[in-house]
Design an enzyme around this catalytic site. Structure first.
Site, PDB file in Angstrom:
ATOM      1  CE  LYS A   1      10.331  23.940   5.045  1.00 39.40           C
ATOM      2  NZ  LYS A   1      10.994  25.111   4.436  1.00 39.40           N
TER       3      LYS A   1
ATOM      4  CB  SER B   1      13.324  26.802   7.321  1.00 36.06           C
ATOM      5  OG  SER B   1      12.715  26.810   6.042  1.00 36.06           O
TER       6      SER B   1
ATOM      7  CB  SER C   1      14.417  27.653   3.485  1.00 33.35           C
ATOM      8  OG  SER C   1      14.527  28.384   4.668  1.00 33.35           O
TER       9      SER C   1
HETATM   10  N1  GLN Z   1      16.858  31.751   6.908  1.00 33.97           N
HETATM   11  C1  GLN Z   1      15.965  32.692   6.321  1.00 33.97           C
HETATM   12  C2  GLN Z   1      14.975  33.168   7.356  1.00 33.97           C
HETATM   13  O1  GLN Z   1      15.123  32.820   8.457  1.00 33.97           O
HETATM   14  C3  GLN Z   1      15.260  32.062   5.158  1.00 33.97           C
HETATM   15  C4  GLN Z   1      14.223  31.087   5.569  1.00 33.97           C
HETATM   16  C5  GLN Z   1      13.509  30.486   4.393  1.00 33.97           C
HETATM   17  O2  GLN Z   1      13.971  30.529   3.256  1.00 33.97           O
HETATM   18  N2  GLN Z   1      12.346  29.946   4.672  1.00 33.97           N
HETATM   19  O3  GLN Z   1      14.074  33.882   7.072  1.00 33.97           O
END
Ligand code: GLN
Length: 496
Positions: free
Chosen positions: A79, A154, A178
């Site tokens: 990532k 994400s 995410s």
């Molecule tokens: N979708 C969640 C957010 O937008 C979690 C994102 C994540 O786990 N990095 O914060």
């Protein structure tokens, strides 16, 4: 069978036996990437030469008789939020475009030490803020099952890369879901380790009390092998846990739930959940019962307050963490023509460099932390967080693991929720409580929804440092379902 269809465990064994070289395996995956990337867009940075140089070095180490782990020579997609000294790191933001970190994250370093070969850096929602990978400044990643749909987020580049057979393994980070949510939406395995069980050193910070690195793989054993490679105490991370942990690889091999107490979270289900998701989830629960688990319903009423608490805590931490992108230290600098003050350059740079969701979060967080509102918002959210942790503790006195659907729906169409932050945030309804409490949780595929033929994830939550239980239950479900399906769920990513 071609090299790209094999599991990471199989590839590691082939390489260890000298039946394939790390270079051959890397080349096969780089070729696959060249073929499908125009459709999927899972990667932000690929450099064939850098990857092959890593693979050659691993072959050399093996030839020299160095004893490396079971994943030596196996390729991995990383990532683009972990620093890498040999590749750019952008967090999918314009503010870091072209930035080359001077050092490797602890996770990156441990992957290299174990002989994994980094294929490239994967796409994500900018600074990991989002649930669809549409918030990337470099265009969305597409779901290999249906190219008109999102791969989750994400860590959507990492989930799509594994689902599209571009990589057998990938790394993600999970702040509110995410890893688990994109794993569910692409039909693969994704694990959020216990907070503090995997190092944040060199991870570009979003919300430091929640950010957790974790693995993606196409099966549970591969995820466990990767988990053991990068996790464990790190003195460079002040919240890293220094405690012995049970082997997750052992647990994945056991794949046995007989006698285990499994709690179904009563609050996750019903209105707002896709019928096909609930159908597969209920079947998975029945399956666990048939495998000898004792299933009971558990009520966790405070979980309903997790989402609003998260959207105060995470933006608050983000507003503080992202202050470091000040046009002076890293990346982009706009308007520095000798006529403007440093403050003006900072304002111009942040206005140009951050995307709309990142700006929304910085503003929300700054507001929640401002004097006069702090107690009403941030302080209140922290109290809710404590209540949620206590409710988990009480539940884990009753049961060994809790289960729920990973997400309320399957992968949604690209664009559908892009202008509706609330609809987007709801994708993490079931995953967020475990981030607030810091406990371990995994998502494993449990079938395809009848309405759209898209993958559904089963979430298994375990206590803090109970990561092995997630793997044990996940592997048992996987084994039983594979014998029912006559093979893995993800045989071929249908759209490719
Ligand atoms: N979708 C969640 C957010 O937008 C979690 C994102 C994540 O786990 N990095 O914060």
């Amino acid at each position: 069978m071609s090299l790209i269809r094999k599991s990471a465990a199989e590839l590691g064994a082939l390489i260890a036996a000298g039946e394939a070289s790390a270079v051959e395996v890397a080349e096969a995956h780089l070729d696959r990437m060249a073929e499908v990337e125009p459709k999927v867009n899972a990667f932000l940075h690929v450099d064939r030469e850098v990857t092959l140089a890593q693979a050659r070095a691993v072959d050399e180490r093996l030839r020299a008789g160095e004893r490396l782990g079971p994943l030596a020579g196996v390729p991995i997609a990383h990532k683009d939020i972990f620093t890498t000294a040999d590749m750019p790191t952008t967090a999918a933001s314009k503010i870091l475009e072209g930035w080359r970190p001077p050092y490797d994250a602890t996770v990156t370093r441990r992957l290299r030490e174990a002989g994994l070969v980094i294929l490239g850096k994967t796409n994500l929602d900018e600074f990991a803020m989002g649930s669809s990978t549409e918030n990337s400044a470099y265009g969305p990643t597409r779901n290999p099952w249906d190219l008109t749909r999102v791969p989750g987020g994400s860590s959507g580049g990492s989930s799509a890369a594994v689902a599209a057979y571009e990589a057998p393994l990938s790394m993600g980070t999970d702040t509110g879901g995410s890893i688990r949510q994109p794993a569910a939406l692409t039909g693969i395995v994704g694990m959020k380790p216990t907070y503090g069980g995997s190092s944040r050193y060199g991870l570009i910070a979003f919300a430091s009390s929640l950010d957790t690195p974790g693995p993606f793989a196409r099966d549970v054993l591969d995820a466990a092998l990767l988990h053991e490679t990068f996790s464990g105490h790190d003195p460079l991370d002040s919240t890293s846990i220094d405690a012995p942990v049970p082997s997750v690889v052992e647990a994945a091999r056991q794949a046995d739930v007989s006698g285990m107490r499994v709690g179904v979270v009563k609050e996750f289900g019903g209105d707002g959940y896709q019928p096909g998701v609930l159908a597969r989830f209920n079947e998975a629960v029945a399956l666990l019962e048939s495998l000898g688990a004792k299933v009971v319903e558990v009520s966790c009423p405070s979980f309903a307050t997790a989402l609003p608490a998260y959207y105060l805590i995470a933006p608050s931490e983000c507003s503080s963490n992202l202050a470091r992108f000040d046009a002076m230290r890293y990346g982009l600098r706009v308007g520095d023509d000798g006529t403007r003050s440093a403050e003006e350059v900072m304002a111009l740079t942040r206005a140009a460099g951050f995307g709309p969701e990142v700006k929304r979060r910085i503003m929300l967080g700054t507001y929640a932390l401002s004097s006069g509102y702090y107690d009403a918002y941030y302080g209140q959210a922290q109290k809710v967080r404590t209540v949620i942790s206590r409710e988990f503790d009480a539940a884990f006195h009753q049961v060994d693991v809790l289960v729920s659907p990973t997400t309320p729906t399957t992968a949604f169409p690209i664009g559908e929720r892009a202008d509706d932050p609330m609809a987007m945030y709801l994708a993490d309804l079931c995953t967020i409580p475990s981030n607030l409490a810091g406990n371990a949780a995994i998502s494993v595929p449990c079938g395809l929804a009848d309405e759209d033929g898209l993958p559904v994830g089963l979430q298994v939550m375990a206590p803090v440092l109970g990561d092995d239980r997630c793997y044990r239950v996940g592997a048992a479900v996987e084994k039983a379902l594979e014998s029912r399906w006559g093979g893995p769920l993800l045989k071929e990513a249908a759209a490719l």
